[in-house]
Design an enzyme around this catalytic site. Structure first.
Site, mmCIF file in Angstrom:
data_model
loop_
_atom_site.group_PDB
_atom_site.id
_atom_site.type_symbol
_atom_site.label_atom_id
_atom_site.label_comp_id
_atom_site.label_asym_id
_atom_site.label_seq_id
_atom_site.Cartn_x
_atom_site.Cartn_y
_atom_site.Cartn_z
ATOM 1 N N PHE A 102 -3.152 4.018 -1.645
ATOM 2 C CA PHE A 102 -2.002 3.132 -1.780
ATOM 3 C C PHE A 102 -2.309 2.033 -2.790
ATOM 4 O O PHE A 102 -3.468 1.755 -3.113
ATOM 5 C CB PHE A 102 -1.626 2.508 -0.431
ATOM 6 C CG PHE A 102 -2.689 1.622 0.149
ATOM 7 C CD1 PHE A 102 -2.698 0.258 -0.089
ATOM 8 C CD2 PHE A 102 -3.703 2.161 0.934
ATOM 9 C CE1 PHE A 102 -3.683 -0.559 0.434
ATOM 10 C CE2 PHE A 102 -4.692 1.347 1.483
ATOM 11 C CZ PHE A 102 -4.683 -0.011 1.225
ATOM 12 N N CYS A 103 -1.237 1.418 -3.307
ATOM 13 C CA CYS A 103 -1.351 0.282 -4.227
ATOM 14 C C CYS A 103 -0.096 -0.566 -4.079
ATOM 15 O O CYS A 103 0.710 -0.336 -3.183
ATOM 16 C CB CYS A 103 -1.549 0.757 -5.665
ATOM 17 S SG CYS A 103 -0.187 1.769 -6.289
ATOM 18 N N THR A 104 0.102 -1.521 -4.954
ATOM 19 C CA THR A 104 1.200 -2.479 -4.789
ATOM 20 C C THR A 104 2.563 -1.810 -4.818
ATOM 21 O O THR A 104 3.368 -1.963 -3.908
ATOM 22 C CB THR A 104 1.132 -3.561 -5.876
ATOM 23 O OG1 THR A 104 -0.165 -4.136 -5.892
ATOM 24 C CG2 THR A 104 2.173 -4.641 -5.621
#
Length: 309
Positions: A174-176
């Site tokens: 996951f990331c922003t």
């Protein structure tokens, strides 16, 4: 109240430089501020303005080749979160330094925010945060691995150093906003891993859609604008920005005697000399004077350079 739009789209632009003038003109005509990156692999950006202005620019973005289905994550801010407008040409819309990786050629399996908890709660899933170390310090999913990378371009080396621990595992990343983990899953698949998943829409979409009482998120989510961080419902968070080192500062850290607004924080106090701190103090004074006059100070320090989505 300003509308903030975070977007990215992997697309094939044969000549991104030819797309820039019209996109820049559309942003300028609408009074938009923020940053948009164009590269041969697509578009990435976060912009802010009135709701009508944002709608006009998003319509222009969706008219670009391969961008008709561009997804946008919307939030609001009480003050304009950007100092200026930048529409830039880049080699990559998010820098990984792996020129052969093509997300359009294949990425991991998208997982909707509503289904994310079930995936990461599974004991046979390894969860990896693909963001930078200072972002992870602000908040992350419980139990996620922090690669402790200073930039996304370090991620491939981190993965190769830990390949033995990750091979034949179920990997959830996951990331922003989704762009980094989309590229990271394409990289892992190119490296031979098959069972790779990523959070669709990123942390921002998760915080927008998943109720706080059902959330696995801990802390706040760092964002690359003047809000610094957001929480559930994408409400403004509690972190501030150190104008000396450009790192997020928690409420607890702001209680330190080493925190002086606009001048220093506990992370950078010992690495700055008196002359530097005096310069920061004068800049901060000028910024406050400009704010009192209702003006934007041209010397205001931007946030850390990084992905917009």
């Amino acid at each position: 109240m300003f509308t903030v739009a975070a977007l990215y789209r992997f697309a094939r632009f044969d000549d991104p430089a030819a797309l820039r003038p019209a996109l820049l003109a559309a942003c300028e005509a609408s009074g938009i501020k923020g940053t948009i990156l164009l590269a041969r692999e697509g578009i990435n950006g976060t912009i802010a303005g009135s709701a009508a202005a944002i709608a006009t620019v998003i319509a222009h973005v969706r008219s670009l080749p391969g961008c008709a289905d561009t997804e946008v994550k919307y939030s609001t801010a009480e003050a304009m979160p950007f100092h200026r407008l930048k529409v830039r040409l880049k080699r990559e819309i998010v820098t990984m330094g792996q020129p052969d990786i093509d997300p359009l050629g294949g990425v991991g399996t998208y997982v909707a925010p509503a289904d994310w908890n079930a995936l990461i709660d599974s004991p046979d899933t390894i969860v990896i945060d693909t963001r930078n170390d200072y972002e992870v310090q602000v908040g992350s999913f419980a139990g996620a691995i922090d690669p402790a990378t200073a930039s996304f371009s370090e991620f491939p080396d981190w993965f190769r150093a830990h390949r033995g621990e990750l091979a034949d595992k179920k990997i959830a990343m996951f990331c922003t906003g989704g762009i980094r983990c989309e590229k990271a899953t394409a990289f892992l698949k190119a490296e031979g891993l098959d069972e790779v998943y990523h959070l669709k829409g990123g942390i921002l979409k998760y915080l927008e859609e998943v109720p706080a009482d059902q959330s696995r998120w801990q802390g706040e989510c760092f964002v690359f604008d003047e809000r610094v961080a957001v929480g559930h419902g994408l409400t403004a968070g509690s972190h501030a920005l150190c104008r000396a080192c450009r790192m997020p500062v928690s409420p607890e850290a702001r209680q330190s005697p080493h925190y002086v607004e606009g001048v220093s924080c506990p992370a950078c106090h010992d690495s700055r000399d008196e002359a530097q701190r005096a310069g920061y103090a004068e800049r901060h004074r000028q910024v406050k004077l400009a704010e009192a006059r209702g003006e934007a100070h041209v010397g205001a320090v931007a946030l850390p350079a990084g992905p917009s989505a």
